[in-house]
Enzyme design. Structure first.
Site, mmCIF file in Angstrom:
data_model
loop_
_atom_site.group_PDB
_atom_site.id
_atom_site.type_symbol
_atom_site.label_atom_id
_atom_site.label_comp_id
_atom_site.label_asym_id
_atom_site.label_seq_id
_atom_site.Cartn_x
_atom_site.Cartn_y
_atom_site.Cartn_z
ATOM 1 N N ASN A 173 -2.653 11.707 8.811
ATOM 2 C CA ASN A 173 -1.413 11.530 9.580
ATOM 3 C C ASN A 173 -0.360 12.602 9.287
ATOM 4 O O ASN A 173 0.373 13.026 10.179
ATOM 5 C CB ASN A 173 -0.838 10.134 9.337
ATOM 6 N N GLU A 211 -2.048 5.338 -2.979
ATOM 7 C CA GLU A 211 -0.934 5.072 -2.060
ATOM 8 C C GLU A 211 -1.544 4.589 -0.756
ATOM 9 O O GLU A 211 -2.202 5.350 -0.056
ATOM 10 C CB GLU A 211 -0.102 6.351 -1.860
ATOM 11 N N CYS A 225 2.723 5.686 7.115
ATOM 12 C CA CYS A 225 2.600 4.460 6.319
ATOM 13 C C CYS A 225 3.937 3.751 6.166
ATOM 14 O O CYS A 225 3.987 2.558 5.859
ATOM 15 C CB CYS A 225 2.001 4.776 4.956
ATOM 16 N N GLU A 235 4.536 8.038 -7.219
ATOM 17 C CA GLU A 235 4.576 9.488 -7.151
ATOM 18 C C GLU A 235 6.033 9.931 -7.141
ATOM 19 O O GLU A 235 6.905 9.221 -6.655
ATOM 20 C CB GLU A 235 3.859 9.989 -5.895
#
Length: 487
Positions: free
Chosen positions: A155, A253, A287, A468
């Site tokens: 994405n 993630e 996301c 992160e």
């Protein structure tokens, strides 16, 4: 680089060299549905070669000072910035996103990732404690771990790939990266800049191909102790299974089913355009996209009317059109998956207020077979619906009313995900109170997608494992050692 039938054939980048592969995959232009290049269909052999190259490069790279590694990252950032337009054009064509988004977000953020970690690696400190009464001094040191496997999604291709490569090599690791086979172009283009930037052979290796062939060989390899993955929950489960026998460090993630909570005192002039953007930017293929919108009953009708009007103003067009707000979805299979949720919503009695099956999509003749759909708003949908529970990952959002603060918090938290949320209210006390109670790794209030790279990024529940960011990425990509000295 070779050509087959006039189409570009990408090559793996291993040990500082471009290497051909014995078989290739077709890569499609999402805006036309046509094959436009070929991507290596790599497997165990290519992964083994990459591990060998990364292993050989590790002693030299890890022994360089943070200052020396920082300079290399800065040069790579400079080269990416000089190629911004070329990279943006390629990202837009390869992924289907608008050229405007690629120019203003994806490629600039890829540049920023290298600049940010080139700087942050210079400012970490270690811990030290004293036991003077006993004559001992304790301190910590951090060292790179070794070879890192980096698996990035389709994405935000270069954006998220560099978000992993930059901290990994800044900390002194060598890496083997696997971009999505659906969006490999900008990763390959970046490899062409490595030598000029001064990245030694074997420090960054890119192996193209599918998850079952490349990904599984990589995450199960006994000499790869680190795995950083961004993608779907089912793939994360498979990675966890394969890596478990080796006790690898994992950073995962994953997805989200992100709520926007809009209270009656929200500034709708700011809230509505931002919520349209948070729902449909990048075709909803983020996301962090908003896919559940909870609106307080007293303003529900007004919000819904204005939100649908604003959604209908969003222009779906070919990715190269600078005036387009949305481009094409990534693939035919993904388009059909997103459409299937709208069909399910109809079967459950929900209303489709605009978008798919309601409004007409106008495209040039050449793009009729492209993977386009209109931004779609669903109402009269129950919280138990799959459209309110599952990550659709497309330009679809559900709008539902709520009564009280306590009620909406419970409903917002009722899904298995916990990545991000937005809260809209003019009441500062309420903003803090609700943000604290939401089960989300990130909460934006009266805004969306404002990122501070120093701070942790990641989700709760099934939205992932780990975080992160400056400190978190540094700790993930290094091992800490405690040293005690008697004096």
């Amino acid at each position: 680089m070779a050509a087959k039938g006039g189409l570009l054939m990408l090559e793996n980048f291993i040990g500082g060299k471009f290497l051909p592969c014995s078989s290739y995959l077709d890569s499609y232009d999402p805006s036309t549905g046509e094959v436009y290049c070929h991507v290596p269909n790599s497997g165990k052999e290519e992964v083994e070669a990459a591990v060998e190259a990364a292993r050989a490069a590790f002693p030299g790279w890890s022994s360089r000072s943070p200052q020396e590694r920082s300079q290399v990252l800065q040069r790579l950032a400079d080269l990416l910035e000089q190629s911004l337009e070329e990279l943006a054009q390629a990202e837009s064509k390869d992924q289907g996103k608008t050229i405007t988004l690629a120019r203003t977000m994806d490629i600039p953020r890829a540049v920023q990732n290298f600049r940010f970690f080139a700087s942050s690696i210079l400012h970490h400190t270690s811990e030290c404690t004293q036991m003077d009464h006993l004559g001992y001094l304790h301190y910590t040191v951090r060292a790179p771990v070794g070879i890192a496997a980096l698996i990035s999604p389709w994405n935000l291709p270069l954006y998220l790939l560099t978000w992993k490569i930059a901290p990994a090599i800044a900390a002194g690791n060598t890496v083997i990266a696997k971009p999505s086979e659906l969006t490999s172009m900008t990763a390959w283009m970046m490899c062409r800049l490595m030598e000029k930037a001064g990245v030694p052979p074997g420090v960054v290796n890119i192996v193209f191909g599918t998850g079952p062939r490349v990904g599984e060989a990589l995450v199960s390899h006994p000499e790869v102790p680190l795995i950083s993955f961004t993608g779907s929950q089912p793939t994360a489960e498979r990675i966890t299974q394969l890596s478990a026998p080796h006790c690898k460090k994992l950073s995962l993630e994953l997805g989200g089913k992100n709520p926007a909570i809009i209270f009656e005192d929200a500034n709708l002039d700011e809230c509505i355009p931002t919520t349209v953007r948070s729902s449909f930017a990048n075709q909803g293929e983020i996301c962090l996209s908003t896919s559940r919108i909870f609106v307080q009953k007293s303003i529900y009708s007004e919000f819904l009317k204005r939100f649908v009007e604003a959604t209908r103003m969003w222009k779906v067009g070919i990715p190269s059109d600078p005036s387009a707000d949305m481009g094409a979805l990534i693939s035919k299979a993904h388009l059909e998956k997103v459409r299937s949720y709208i069909k399910k919503a109809r079967m459950e009695g929900a209303q489709i207020l605009c978008g798919e099956g309601v409004d007409k999509l106008n495209l040039p003749p050449r793009n009729q077979a492209g993977y386009f759909m209109l931004p779609t708003v669903i109402t009269d949908v129950k919280d138990e619906s799959c459209c309110m529970k599952e990550e659709i990952f497309g330009p679809v959002t559900c709008v539902v009313p709520f009564d009280s603060e306590e009620e909406v918090i419970q409903r917002a938290n009722s899904v298995k995900y916990g990545l991000a949320a937005t809260v809209w209210s003019g009441n500062v006390g309420r903003v803090h109170r609700v943000a604290k109670k939401l089960q989300s790794g990130l909460v934006w209030t009266n805004c969306w997608l404002i990122r501070e790279l120093n701070l942790p990024f990641g989700g709760m529940k099934r939205s992932g494992v780990g975080r992160e960011g400056a400190k978190d990425s540094y700790e993930f990509f290094t091992e800490v050692k405690t040293i005690t000295v008697k004096h």
